[in-house]
Design a protein around this motif. Structure first.
Motif, mmCIF file in Angstrom:
data_model
loop_
_atom_site.group_PDB
_atom_site.id
_atom_site.type_symbol
_atom_site.label_atom_id
_atom_site.label_comp_id
_atom_site.label_asym_id
_atom_site.label_seq_id
_atom_site.Cartn_x
_atom_site.Cartn_y
_atom_site.Cartn_z
ATOM 1 N N TYR A 1 -8.158 7.368 -6.233
ATOM 2 C CA TYR A 1 -7.102 6.524 -6.780
ATOM 3 C C TYR A 1 -7.530 5.085 -6.533
ATOM 4 O O TYR A 1 -7.786 4.685 -5.387
ATOM 5 N N ILE A 2 -7.639 4.287 -7.606
ATOM 6 C CA ILE A 2 -8.134 2.917 -7.481
ATOM 7 C C ILE A 2 -6.967 1.950 -7.311
ATOM 8 O O ILE A 2 -6.030 1.938 -8.126
ATOM 9 N N VAL A 3 -7.030 1.163 -6.247
ATOM 10 C CA VAL A 3 -6.027 0.133 -5.967
ATOM 11 C C VAL A 3 -6.694 -1.231 -6.144
ATOM 12 O O VAL A 3 -7.756 -1.477 -5.572
ATOM 13 N N PRO A 4 -6.115 -2.139 -6.933
ATOM 14 C CA PRO A 4 -6.724 -3.461 -7.135
ATOM 15 C C PRO A 4 -6.832 -4.251 -5.831
ATOM 16 O O PRO A 4 -6.184 -3.933 -4.826
ATOM 17 N N GLU A 5 -7.623 -5.294 -5.871
ATOM 18 C CA GLU A 5 -7.768 -6.196 -4.730
ATOM 19 C C GLU A 5 -6.395 -6.671 -4.268
ATOM 20 O O GLU A 5 -5.542 -7.049 -5.066
ATOM 21 N N GLY A 6 -6.166 -6.603 -2.961
ATOM 22 C CA GLY A 6 -4.902 -7.082 -2.411
ATOM 23 C C GLY A 6 -3.700 -6.207 -2.701
ATOM 24 O O GLY A 6 -2.573 -6.593 -2.421
ATOM 25 N N GLY A 7 -3.928 -5.014 -3.285
ATOM 26 C CA GLY A 7 -2.802 -4.148 -3.624
ATOM 27 C C GLY A 7 -1.985 -4.668 -4.783
ATOM 28 O O GLY A 7 -0.784 -4.361 -4.912
ATOM 29 N N ALA A 8 -2.639 -5.450 -5.677
ATOM 30 C CA ALA A 8 -1.921 -6.122 -6.768
ATOM 31 C C ALA A 8 -1.705 -5.188 -7.950
ATOM 32 O O ALA A 8 -2.307 -5.355 -9.017
ATOM 33 N N ASN A 9 -0.838 -4.211 -7.780
ATOM 34 C CA ASN A 9 -0.473 -3.318 -8.884
ATOM 35 C C ASN A 9 1.046 -3.133 -8.913
ATOM 36 O O ASN A 9 1.778 -3.714 -8.109
ATOM 37 N N ASN B 1 -0.909 12.847 -6.436
ATOM 38 C CA ASN B 1 -1.967 13.245 -7.367
ATOM 39 C C ASN B 1 -2.994 14.184 -6.743
ATOM 40 O O ASN B 1 -3.872 14.690 -7.447
ATOM 41 N N LYS B 2 -2.890 14.354 -5.423
ATOM 42 C CA LYS B 2 -3.883 15.126 -4.665
ATOM 43 C C LYS B 2 -5.275 14.508 -4.770
ATOM 44 O O LYS B 2 -6.302 15.210 -4.822
ATOM 45 N N ASN B 3 -5.298 13.165 -4.802
ATOM 46 C CA ASN B 3 -6.583 12.460 -4.749
ATOM 47 C C ASN B 3 -7.194 12.612 -3.361
ATOM 48 O O ASN B 3 -6.476 12.728 -2.367
ATOM 49 N N GLU B 4 -8.515 12.564 -3.304
ATOM 50 C CA GLU B 4 -9.205 12.685 -2.023
ATOM 51 C C GLU B 4 -9.350 11.346 -1.315
ATOM 52 O O GLU B 4 -9.499 11.299 -0.098
ATOM 53 N N LEU C 1 0.797 -1.232 0.000
ATOM 54 C CA LEU C 1 0.000 0.000 0.000
ATOM 55 C C LEU C 1 0.826 1.277 0.000
ATOM 56 O O LEU C 1 0.359 2.325 -0.458
ATOM 57 N N LYS C 2 2.046 1.232 0.526
ATOM 58 C CA LYS C 2 2.735 2.484 0.826
ATOM 59 C C LYS C 2 2.980 3.355 -0.407
ATOM 60 O O LYS C 2 2.815 4.581 -0.348
ATOM 61 N N TYR C 3 3.332 2.751 -1.545
ATOM 62 C CA TYR C 3 3.597 3.568 -2.736
ATOM 63 C C TYR C 3 2.305 3.992 -3.434
ATOM 64 O O TYR C 3 2.268 5.045 -4.075
ATOM 65 N N SER C 4 1.257 3.191 -3.325
ATOM 66 C CA SER C 4 -0.043 3.622 -3.857
ATOM 67 C C SER C 4 -0.556 4.825 -3.078
ATOM 68 O O SER C 4 -1.116 5.769 -3.662
ATOM 69 N N ILE C 5 -0.364 4.803 -1.772
ATOM 70 C CA ILE C 5 -0.771 5.944 -0.950
ATOM 71 C C ILE C 5 0.056 7.173 -1.306
ATOM 72 O O ILE C 5 -0.471 8.289 -1.448
ATOM 73 N N ALA C 6 1.361 6.972 -1.490
ATOM 74 C CA ALA C 6 2.217 8.096 -1.882
ATOM 75 C C ALA C 6 1.784 8.661 -3.232
ATOM 76 O O ALA C 6 1.786 9.884 -3.445
ATOM 77 N N LYS C 7 1.392 7.782 -4.163
ATOM 78 C CA LYS C 7 0.936 8.218 -5.473
ATOM 79 C C LYS C 7 -0.367 9.007 -5.362
ATOM 80 O O LYS C 7 -0.540 10.047 -6.016
#
Length: 312
Positions: free
Chosen positions: A140-148, A55-58, A45-51
Motif C-alpha cells: 500500500y503506497i502512502v505519499p510523502e508525509g502521509g499526504a493522502n 486490503n491484506k497488504n504485506e 498514518l492511522k487510517y492508511s494503516i487500517a486500509k
C-alpha cells in the motif's frame, strides 16, 4: 489502533521579564500520542494503516528525505501492527548509516531504497507508482508525509477533540495535510493559522489542492479556504534553518513549561506567535497544535552542536 485516542489540551504560559511579555493560551499535546509515531504523524498514518490491513497488504511503501520524521514514524507504526515497511529516500549518495534518522528506520525494520532527486520527483506520477507496484507486489503506497485522503481525514478529527469556544488554531505546515484536515473539520467561527516551515508562498495552493482532492467541490473548498490564514515569514531563513534566537527560545520554553518544541516546525510557529502576540486577539480560545517532531529534534542536536532541552 495506534497510540492514545485523544491527546490532552493544556494551559500554556510563557513569560519574559526582559521583553515584558506573557503568552497565555492552550496547547493541544499531540506530541504525547505515541513515543515515536507522535503528533500529526499518527493522525496521518492511522487510517492508511487500517486500509492496508483491510486490503491484506504485506507492507506500506512511502517516501521521505534523509531526516524524515515521517519515515521513522511509518517504520515504527508498521512494526507495531505487524506490517513490513519500505522507504524510498531522496538522495542516492545516502545509506542506512548516514544519520540517526536513517539508522532508526533500519533498526525498526524498514527496507530502504536510496534514489536520485530526479527520480524522487516522480513519486506522485501514476506511471512511477505503477512501476513500484510491479517491483513490490501487495504494498500500500502512502505519499510523502502521509499526504493522502486518509491523512486528511485523520487530521480533521482534531477539531472534534476541542471545545466549541476555540476560535483560533495555530499549526505548523510542511506538506499542508494537517492544515487541510483542520480546515475540513473546522467550524464556521474558527480561523486556522497555517505557519509554513518552507520559503515561498505556495502553501495556500497546496492546501487547496488537497481539499479539492478530498471533496471534489470547488464551492465547498472556497468556503473552507476563507477560514485559513497563511503565515509565510516564520521559516527563519528556510526549511530546517535555525538561528540563535530560535534555539534560545526553544530552550527557555522547555525550562519554563517542560514542553519540547522542535527547530523545524513547532519552535518556529511558536516563535512567530511570540513576535506577533499583540496582534493575536482571538474572539474565543486560542489553541496551538503541537504536531510532534521531537524525535527529529533529538537527532538535530548533534548537527546543531547544542542541547535543545538543557535540563533533560
Amino acid at each position: 489502533m495506534l497510540g492514545i485516542q485523544v491527546s490532552p489540551l493544556e494551559e500554556f504560559r510563557y513569560h519574559s521579564k526582559e521583553e515584558n511579555l506573557c503568552l497565555e493560551f492552550y496547547i493541544k499535546r499531540d506530541d504525547l500520542i505515541h513515543p515515536i509515531v507522535s503528533g500529526n504523524k499518527w493522525r496521518k498514518l492511522k487510517y492508511s494503516i487500517a486500509k492496508a490491513e483491510q486490503n491484506k497488504n504485506e507492507a506500506i511503501l512511502t517516501f521521505g528525505g534523509a531526516l524524515s520524521n515521517h519515515l521513522v514514524a511509518t517504520a515504527a507504526a508498521c512494526k507495531e501492527v505487524g506490517l513490513k515497511s519500505i522507504g524510498y529516500v531522496r538522495g542516492e549518495e545516502l545509506n542506512e548509516h548516514s544519520n540517526p534518522t536513517l539508522q532508526q528506520c533500519a533498526e525498526l525494520g524498514m527496507e530502504l531504497h536510496f534514489i536520485t532527486r530526479e527520480e524522487y520527483n516522480l513519486k506522485n506520477e501514476k506511471f512511477y507508482t505503477d512501476e513500484l507496484h510491479i517491483e513490490h507486489p501487495n504494498v500500500y503506497i502512502v505519499p510523502e508525509g502521509g499526504a493522502n485522503y486518509y491523512g486528511i481525514i485523520g487530521c480533521s478529527e482534531i477539531i472534534g477533540e476541542l471545545p466549541e469556544d476555540v476560535s483560533d488554531i495555530f499549526v505548523s505546515a510542511g506538506t499542508g495535510t494537517t492544515a487541510a484536515g483542520l480546515l475540513m473539520g473546522s467550524r464556521a467561527h474558527q480561523t486556522i493559522h497555517i505557519v509554513s516551515a518552507l520559503k515561498g508562498e505556495w502553501m495556500e495552493e497546496e492546501v487547496k489542492k488537497l481539499l479539492m482532492y478530498s471533496l471534489f467541490d470547488e464551492e465547498a473548498v472556497d468556503e473552507l479556504m476563507q477560514r485559513a490564514h497563511f503565515i509565510y515569514d516564520a521559516h527563519c531563513g528556510g526549511y530546517a534553518k535555525t538561528n540563535p534566537e530560535l534555539i534560545e527560545f526553544i530552550q527557555k520554553v522547555y525550562q519554563q513549561t517542560g514542553v519540547k518544541l522542535d527547530p523545524v516546525y513547532t519552535g518556529k510557529s511558536m516563535l512567530w506567535i511570540k513576535h506577533n502576540w499583540k496582534q493575536c486577539s482571538p474572539t474565543g480560545r486560542l489553541v496551538f497544535l503541537h504536531t510532534g517532531g521531537v524525535q527529529g529534534a533529538t537527532f538535530m542536536q548533534e548537527k546543531l552542536a547544542v542541547n535543545l532541552y538543557p535540563e533533560s
